[in-house]
Design a protein around this motif. Structure first.
Motif, PDB file in Angstrom:
ATOM      1  N   LYS A 181       0.802  -1.219   0.000  1.00 54.59           N
ATOM      2  CA  LYS A 181       0.000   0.000   0.000  1.00 54.59           C
ATOM      3  C   LYS A 181       0.841   1.278   0.000  1.00 54.59           C
ATOM      4  O   LYS A 181       0.450   2.271  -0.623  1.00 54.59           O
ATOM      5  CB  LYS A 181      -0.921   0.014   1.226  1.00 54.59           C
ATOM      6  CG  LYS A 181      -1.990  -1.080   1.225  1.00 54.59           C
ATOM      7  CD  LYS A 181      -3.029  -0.831   0.146  1.00 54.59           C
ATOM      8  CE  LYS A 181      -4.179  -1.813   0.246  1.00 54.59           C
ATOM      9  NZ  LYS A 181      -5.212  -1.573  -0.801  1.00 54.59           N
TER      10      LYS A 181
ATOM     11  N   GLY B  29       3.318   7.995  -0.540  1.00 47.83           N
ATOM     12  CA  GLY B  29       2.036   7.722  -1.169  1.00 47.83           C
ATOM     13  C   GLY B  29       1.336   6.516  -0.575  1.00 47.83           C
ATOM     14  O   GLY B  29       1.947   5.670   0.095  1.00 47.83           O
ATOM     15  N   TYR B  30       0.033   6.445  -0.840  1.00 57.99           N
ATOM     16  CA  TYR B  30      -0.784   5.324  -0.375  1.00 57.99           C
ATOM     17  C   TYR B  30      -1.682   4.864  -1.514  1.00 57.99           C
ATOM     18  O   TYR B  30      -2.402   5.680  -2.119  1.00 57.99           O
ATOM     19  CB  TYR B  30      -1.632   5.744   0.825  1.00 57.99           C
ATOM     20  CG  TYR B  30      -2.441   4.608   1.409  1.00 57.99           C
ATOM     21  CD1 TYR B  30      -1.873   3.746   2.336  1.00 57.99           C
ATOM     22  CD2 TYR B  30      -3.768   4.407   1.036  1.00 57.99           C
ATOM     23  CE1 TYR B  30      -2.609   2.694   2.880  1.00 57.99           C
ATOM     24  CE2 TYR B  30      -4.505   3.365   1.573  1.00 57.99           C
ATOM     25  CZ  TYR B  30      -3.923   2.508   2.497  1.00 57.99           C
ATOM     26  OH  TYR B  30      -4.651   1.473   3.019  1.00 57.99           O
ATOM     27  N   ASN B  31      -1.640   3.560  -1.816  1.00 54.12           N
ATOM     28  CA  ASN B  31      -2.479   2.969  -2.854  1.00 54.12           C
ATOM     29  C   ASN B  31      -3.811   2.526  -2.270  1.00 54.12           C
ATOM     30  O   ASN B  31      -3.869   1.568  -1.495  1.00 54.12           O
ATOM     31  CB  ASN B  31      -1.783   1.756  -3.480  1.00 54.12           C
ATOM     32  CG  ASN B  31      -0.553   2.128  -4.264  1.00 54.12           C
ATOM     33  OD1 ASN B  31      -0.599   3.006  -5.124  1.00 54.12           O
ATOM     34  ND2 ASN B  31       0.559   1.473  -3.974  1.00 54.12           N
ATOM     35  N   PHE B  32      -4.886   3.197  -2.628  1.00 50.49           N
ATOM     36  CA  PHE B  32      -6.216   2.745  -2.242  1.00 50.49           C
ATOM     37  C   PHE B  32      -6.636   1.543  -3.075  1.00 50.49           C
ATOM     38  O   PHE B  32      -7.269   0.605  -2.564  1.00 50.49           O
ATOM     39  CB  PHE B  32      -7.225   3.877  -2.397  1.00 50.49           C
ATOM     40  CG  PHE B  32      -7.007   5.013  -1.438  1.00 50.49           C
ATOM     41  CD1 PHE B  32      -7.459   4.939  -0.122  1.00 50.49           C
ATOM     42  CD2 PHE B  32      -6.323   6.156  -1.830  1.00 50.49           C
ATOM     43  CE1 PHE B  32      -7.255   5.978   0.765  1.00 50.49           C
ATOM     44  CE2 PHE B  32      -6.118   7.201  -0.951  1.00 50.49           C
ATOM     45  CZ  PHE B  32      -6.583   7.115   0.357  1.00 50.49           C
ATOM     46  N   THR B  33      -6.320   1.592  -4.368  1.00 47.53           N
ATOM     47  CA  THR B  33      -6.545   0.492  -5.301  1.00 47.53           C
ATOM     48  C   THR B  33      -5.344   0.457  -6.235  1.00 47.53           C
ATOM     49  O   THR B  33      -4.517   1.377  -6.219  1.00 47.53           O
ATOM     50  CB  THR B  33      -7.831   0.696  -6.128  1.00 47.53           C
ATOM     51  OG1 THR B  33      -7.624   1.769  -7.064  1.00 47.53           O
ATOM     52  CG2 THR B  33      -9.033   1.029  -5.240  1.00 47.53           C
TER      53      THR B  33
ATOM     54  N   SER C  88      -4.370   6.336  -6.116  1.00 50.04           N
ATOM     55  CA  SER C  88      -3.523   6.568  -4.949  1.00 50.04           C
ATOM     56  C   SER C  88      -3.496   8.051  -4.636  1.00 50.04           C
ATOM     57  O   SER C  88      -3.935   8.895  -5.429  1.00 50.04           O
ATOM     58  CB  SER C  88      -2.095   6.062  -5.198  1.00 50.04           C
ATOM     59  OG  SER C  88      -1.468   6.813  -6.241  1.00 50.04           O
ATOM     60  N   THR C  89      -2.958   8.382  -3.480  1.00 49.39           N
ATOM     61  CA  THR C  89      -2.733   9.773  -3.102  1.00 49.39           C
ATOM     62  C   THR C  89      -1.310   9.907  -2.574  1.00 49.39           C
ATOM     63  O   THR C  89      -0.733   8.946  -2.049  1.00 49.39           O
ATOM     64  CB  THR C  89      -3.754  10.244  -2.045  1.00 49.39           C
ATOM     65  OG1 THR C  89      -3.594  11.639  -1.802  1.00 49.39           O
ATOM     66  CG2 THR C  89      -3.574   9.495  -0.741  1.00 49.39           C
ATOM     67  N   THR C  90      -0.745  11.103  -2.717  1.00 45.75           N
ATOM     68  CA  THR C  90       0.629  11.368  -2.297  1.00 45.75           C
ATOM     69  C   THR C  90       0.661  12.673  -1.529  1.00 45.75           C
ATOM     70  O   THR C  90       0.029  13.659  -1.932  1.00 45.75           O
ATOM     71  CB  THR C  90       1.572  11.469  -3.505  1.00 45.75           C
ATOM     72  OG1 THR C  90       1.460  10.290  -4.299  1.00 45.75           O
ATOM     73  CG2 THR C  90       3.015  11.647  -3.064  1.00 45.75           C
TER      74      THR C  90
END
Length: 261
Positions: free
Chosen positions: A192, A219-223, A227-229
């Motif tokens: 993630k 960053g974070y992978n939601f799917t 993602s968001t950074t």
């Protein structure tokens, strides 16, 4: 066994013997390779950047006036902004772009001792286009080399009120192109979480005297596709030509929302 039946048996045996080499060759052949997947990948990010800023701006020999501000000043003085970047990649080779448009007014710029006060309006467009090449890649991430150009176009209006000198004003669109080189990278911390960064330098006297631009974030992978950074970006440029001056340093937090395809 009749003569006719005997001839049929012999003919069948001969046909089977002739077919055996072909059957053996077909069995020895490796299976066909699996169909290749799509080689083109890409990403698109919309981001917001609220930096501290300081610098100087002069137009047609008037000024330069000093200006500075905080993220709160940007929110108070901002008229319009849009920021985005993205990449399309074919295997190791890609095309990268970054776009910034910022329309902001500074009513508290400092003109120096010769004028009473200064108002500075700046509509700033910064467009970067570059080729990328994947110099390293493993299961955790990649490193890219970057080479391209950055276009700066700053529509500047400077108004100076009366002081020792009479009131004066000037406006112009200050534009130039900087060659840029640098690196981009990404490294997975888990399924993630990931680290990402970009570093660019340019100008080298071909456009501005020098420019630089660095970003680092987590960053974070939601799917797999979204993602968001969140991170920190800092950028600077030093340009002067024929009475036009732009010296700018900006630094502050950045958050982006990213779509992969």
């Amino acid at each position: 066994m009749s003569k006719r039946n005997g001839l049929a048996v012999v003919a069948a045996a001969l046909l089977a013997t002739a077919a055996l080499p072909g059957l053996a060759s077909a069995a020895d052949m490796p299976p066909p390779p699996p169909a290749a997947g799509p080689s083109m990948t890409g990403s698109l990010s919309i981001y917001g950047w609220l930096p501290w800023y300081n610098g100087k701006a002069g137009v047609n020999g008037l000024g330069p006036a000093k200006f500075s501000g905080t993220p709160i000043d940007i929110l108070n003085n901002l008229k319009f902004t849009f920021m985005a970047n993205g990449e399309v990649r074919w295997n190791k080779i890609g095309v990268y772009g970054d776009f910034i448009y910022l329309n902001i007014a500074d009513k508290n710029a400092t003109p120096g001792p010769l004028y009473g006060s200064a108002k500075l309006d700046m509509k700033t467009l910064i467009l970067t286009a570059a080729l990328t090449y994947q110099v390293y890649e493993d299961e955790a991430g990649w490193i890219q080399g970057v080479a391209g150009a950055r276009v700066w176009s700053i529509d500047t209006a400077l108004n100076l009120t009366v002081g020792i000198n009479p009131a004066a004003s000037a406006s112009d669109t200050i534009s130039w192109v900087d060659p840029v080189v640098g690196v981009r990278l990404r490294h997975a911390l888990s399924q993630k979480m990931f680290l990402t960064g970009t570093g660019l330098i340019g100008g080298f006297g071909a456009g501005s005297d020098f420019m630089w631009d660095v970003f680092g974030g987590v960053g974070y992978n939601f799917t797999p596709a979204f993602s968001t950074t969140a991170g920190f970006r800092a950028m600077g440029v030093n340009y002067s030509n024929s009475g036009d001056v732009v010296k700018l340093t900006t630094y502050g937090p950045l958050i982006s929302f990213n779509l992969a395809f």
